[in-house]
Design an enzyme around this catalytic site. Structure first.
Site, PDB file in Angstrom:
ATOM      1  N   GLY A  65      -4.454  -2.252   5.278  1.00 52.88           N
ATOM      2  CA  GLY A  65      -3.713  -3.376   4.708  1.00 52.88           C
ATOM      3  C   GLY A  65      -4.371  -4.714   5.041  1.00 52.88           C
ATOM      4  N   ARG A  66      -4.714  -4.905   6.308  1.00 52.71           N
ATOM      5  CA  ARG A  66      -5.247  -6.217   6.720  1.00 52.71           C
ATOM      6  C   ARG A  66      -6.696  -6.410   6.297  1.00 52.71           C
ATOM      7  NH1 ARG A  66      -3.797  -2.910  10.751  1.00 52.71           N
ATOM      8  NH2 ARG A  66      -5.398  -2.119  12.169  1.00 52.71           N
ATOM      9  N   GLU A 113      10.774  -4.620   3.855  1.00 51.64           N
ATOM     10  CA  GLU A 113      10.869  -6.006   3.401  1.00 51.64           C
ATOM     11  C   GLU A 113      10.455  -6.128   1.936  1.00 51.64           C
ATOM     12  OE1 GLU A 113       9.372  -4.892   6.083  1.00 51.64           O
ATOM     13  OE2 GLU A 113       9.775  -6.160   7.821  1.00 51.64           O
ATOM     14  N   LYS A 130       0.839  -1.195   0.000  1.00 46.23           N
ATOM     15  CA  LYS A 130       0.000   0.000   0.000  1.00 46.23           C
ATOM     16  C   LYS A 130       0.878   1.250   0.000  1.00 46.23           C
ATOM     17  CE  LYS A 130      -3.491   2.221   2.848  1.00 46.23           C
ATOM     18  NZ  LYS A 130      -4.340   2.096   4.029  1.00 46.23           N
ATOM     19  N   GLU A 133      -3.448  -6.987  15.222  1.00 51.01           N
ATOM     20  CA  GLU A 133      -3.004  -5.669  14.754  1.00 51.01           C
ATOM     21  C   GLU A 133      -4.170  -4.673  14.842  1.00 51.01           C
ATOM     22  OE1 GLU A 133      -1.502  -4.519  10.615  1.00 51.01           O
ATOM     23  OE2 GLU A 133       0.409  -4.715  11.644  1.00 51.01           O
ATOM     24  N   HIS A 179      -1.853 -33.617  18.874  1.00 50.71           N
ATOM     25  CA  HIS A 179      -0.683 -34.377  19.299  1.00 50.71           C
ATOM     26  C   HIS A 179       0.455 -33.430  19.655  1.00 50.71           C
ATOM     27  CE1 HIS A 179      -2.626 -38.136  18.166  1.00 50.71           C
ATOM     28  NE2 HIS A 179      -3.208 -37.379  17.247  1.00 50.71           N
ATOM     29  N   LYS A 236      10.374  -0.377  13.506  1.00 54.42           N
ATOM     30  CA  LYS A 236      10.879   0.003  12.172  1.00 54.42           C
ATOM     31  C   LYS A 236      11.937   1.090  12.318  1.00 54.42           C
ATOM     32  CE  LYS A 236       6.466  -0.795   9.740  1.00 54.42           C
ATOM     33  NZ  LYS A 236       5.379  -0.161   9.002  1.00 54.42           N
TER      34      LYS A 236
HETATM   35  O1  F6P Z   1       3.023  -4.188   9.904  1.00 62.55           O
HETATM   36  C1  F6P Z   1       2.585  -2.914   9.616  1.00 62.55           C
HETATM   37  C2  F6P Z   1       1.973  -2.808   8.261  1.00 62.55           C
HETATM   38  O2  F6P Z   1       1.765  -1.459   8.048  1.00 62.55           O
HETATM   39  C3  F6P Z   1       0.673  -3.605   8.079  1.00 62.55           C
HETATM   40  O3  F6P Z   1      -0.417  -3.002   8.635  1.00 62.55           O
HETATM   41  C4  F6P Z   1       0.625  -3.687   6.598  1.00 62.55           C
HETATM   42  O4  F6P Z   1      -0.323  -4.600   6.145  1.00 62.55           O
HETATM   43  C5  F6P Z   1       2.051  -4.079   6.301  1.00 62.55           C
HETATM   44  O5  F6P Z   1       2.810  -3.309   7.226  1.00 62.55           O
HETATM   45  C6  F6P Z   1       2.506  -3.841   4.893  1.00 62.55           C
HETATM   46  O6  F6P Z   1       2.379  -2.510   4.518  1.00 62.55           O
HETATM   47  P1  F6P Z   1       2.429  -2.077   2.994  1.00 62.55           P
HETATM   48  O7  F6P Z   1       1.277  -2.706   2.304  1.00 62.55           O
HETATM   49  O8  F6P Z   1       2.381  -0.586   3.001  1.00 62.55           O
HETATM   50  O9  F6P Z   1       3.726  -2.593   2.432  1.00 62.55           O
END
Ligand code: F6P
Length: 529
Positions: free
Chosen positions: A260-261, A205, A199, A346, A377, A486
């Protein structure tokens, strides 16, 4: 949003009293009138809440609590585009992403439909081979790069629903180079499409993985122009995606009004369509939409997400549940606990109320889980005889995924037996064999696991999360708590690269020095890969 603490509401005090004088679940189950109120069906999902530790009178008080926080007005506000994300001054319009054409929210309907059509067209052309890589070969591999809300939903859905094998779809989220190497292993660069979902288009990452993927592609093809064809992006930051080198035709928008979620329903859900065709994605939206309609229209006492939310509050705040286990008796739902962990923790792992004051109740407990029967188990020993209070959800399907019906009957029998054992316990005289029981559980039975029912299941949880947030008086749509880590990673990364580490605390400095010394000795012995 209400700024009244739920603790100050009359229903809260009544619930606290009722929690002190509760019958065991085994006795509560003798009340057929009560049981009937706790059996609900909606959108192909049957919920059995009767193994919750609530008497009929407590259910009435929980519903009173819902009315005292004015849950119905909050529900309206969510669905009609009110500013429910107060710290970011935004609505949360994920439900608008699953409305049929012509029934969406004015102002965003056109954009939502246009994007859906663009995604559908892109997917069709990838799947039928008319959209090709830069050497005119049809795509075979899709490497989908994203993290958190931009990853968990699509991977869950593809693992749950499967693929028709036209495309080989791989997912990468972790910054760990092992994850990316595994995903790239065996991909033919001339037949690989990369989809970056972010987003913000600024998540460490996702950007690192995308840059390394781009280098991998360029090293193997030598085709600088190929990035435009072989990379696509889903982002609210369209300019940053373009600056990465992605062709504007391959950039699909997200919007700041989708968290995002909560974004699986946007272009982020593209892997579902790539895996099974556009009709599967449409069915996912239709299932979620059916649950939205139930949530919007059903009275509170017959409303599945509302009851699920109320029992979550009851278990957390009145019965002392410290964690919630998601026990999916379906191999295809292996990733469901992880998805719900992000969605619920979250969203509702918060300690500040919408008016900026500190909460005076517990909020979201730890959510974890796994798949049955494998979990039986492993950690079910702790569930049956451990000392921590918990609640649990059992989730399985009526219909078998395979013709191996006898396996399915055993799977169902074990899910039912475990949910029975959780409340029944075992009062044997041998201490080491005693099982206290009386643990509250909910059972959700999906008619079958297909895109429609998965959509309904996920929407059920989204609405449950919203209702719990309303009761606790918190904002379920921000996530400020993740920012600190972060920020701190940047100077530590610099120090690991040989920069300054003196400003770090003693423990972190020790570990940085240890890692640097390790790097130096491996470099001098030539053992670093
Ligand atoms: O972990 C924090 C967060 O902002 C989540 O809410 C989000 O889904 C994820 O990082 C990835 O963010 P982006 O879609 O901006 O890469």
């Amino acid at each position: 949003m209400s700024s009244v603490s739920p603790v100050s509401l009359p229903a809260w005090g009544q619930l606290a009293k009722q929690a002190l004088a509760l019958a065991p679940i085994a006795d509560l189950l003798n009340d057929s009138g009560r049981n009937q109120r706790l059996h609900l069906s909606a959108a192909g999902i049957t919920a059995d809440f009767s193994k919750q530790r609530v008497a009929g009178s407590t259910l009435d008080t929980l519903l009173l609590l819902a009315r005292q926080v004015d849950l119905e007005a909050h529900r309206r506000s969510l669905l009609e585009g009110g500013i429910v994300n107060v710290t970011e001054n935004r609505p949360a319009l994920h439900t608008a992403l699953r409305t049929p054409a012509g029934k969406g929210l004015p102002g965003i309907e056109t954009e939502v439909q246009r994007t859906r059509a663009r995604v559908a067209d892109f997917v069709s052309r990838i799947r039928d081979g008319s959209l090709r890589g830069c050497t005119r070969k049809p795509f075979r591999h899709v490497v989908y790069i994203g993290i958190g809300g931009s990853h968990l939903g699509p991977e869950l859905a593809v693992r749950a629903l499967g693929t028709d094998r036209r495309l080989d779809i791989r997912f990468v989220s972790n910054i760990d180079g092992y994850a990316l190497s595994q995903a790239l292993d065996g991909c033919d660069p001339e037949r690989t499409l990369f989809v970056t979902a972010s987003k913000s288009f600024s998540t460490l990452e996702t950007l690192e993985n995308s840059r390394t993927a781009r280098s991998w592609f360029l090293e193997r093809t030598g085709l600088a122009d190929g990035v435009a064809n072989h990379f696509a992006a889903i982002s609210a930051n369209v300019e940053a995606a373009a600056a990465f080198g992605i062709h504007p035709d391959n950039v699909f928008p997200m919007w700041d009004w989708v968290g995002g979620r909560y974004s699986l329903w946007s272009a982020v859900g593209m892997p579902v369509a790539l895996a099974l065709g556009n009709s599967a994605f449409d069915a996912l939206l239709a299932g979620a939409r059916a649950m939205d309609e139930h949530f919007a229209d059903a009275p509170l006492e017959h409303n599945m997400p509302v009851l699920a939310a109320l029992f979550g509050v009851w278990n957390t705040n009145f019965l002392g549940a410290e964690n919630h286990a998601v026990l999916a008796y379906d191999e295809r739902l292996t990733l469901l606990p992880l998805y719900l962990q992000q969605l619920e923790t979250e969203s509702n792992g918060k300690r500040t109320r919408v008016d900026g004051t500190a909460v005076d109740t517990h909020t979201m407990p730890i959510l974890w889980g796994g798949v049955g029967t494998s979990g039986q188990h492993a950690y079910h020993q702790l569930l049956h005889q451990g000392t921590r209070a918990f609640s649990a959800d059992f989730i399985f399907t009526a219909e078998s995924a395979t013709p191996l019906l006898h396996h399915h009957r055993w799977l169902q029998a074990n899910a039912l037996a475990q949910s029975q054992a959780m409340f029944l316990g075992d009062a044997t005289t041998q201490p080491e064999k005693q099982v206290p029981g009386n643990h509250a559980t909910t059972t959700l039975v999906l008619d079958r696991l297909d895109a429609y029912h998965l959509g309904a299941l996920l929407a059920l949880h989204e609405h449950q999360v919203f209702c719990q947030g309303v009761i606790w008086g918190i904002n379920s749509f921000d996530q400020w708590g993740v920012e600190l880590g972060k920020r701190l990673a940047n100077p530590i990364h610099e120090a690991l690269e040989g920069g300054e580490s003196r400003m770090q605390d003693a423990s972190t400095r020790f570990l940085i020095n240890h890692l640097r010394a390790f790097d130096q000795s491996s470099a001098s012995s030539g053992s670093q890969p």
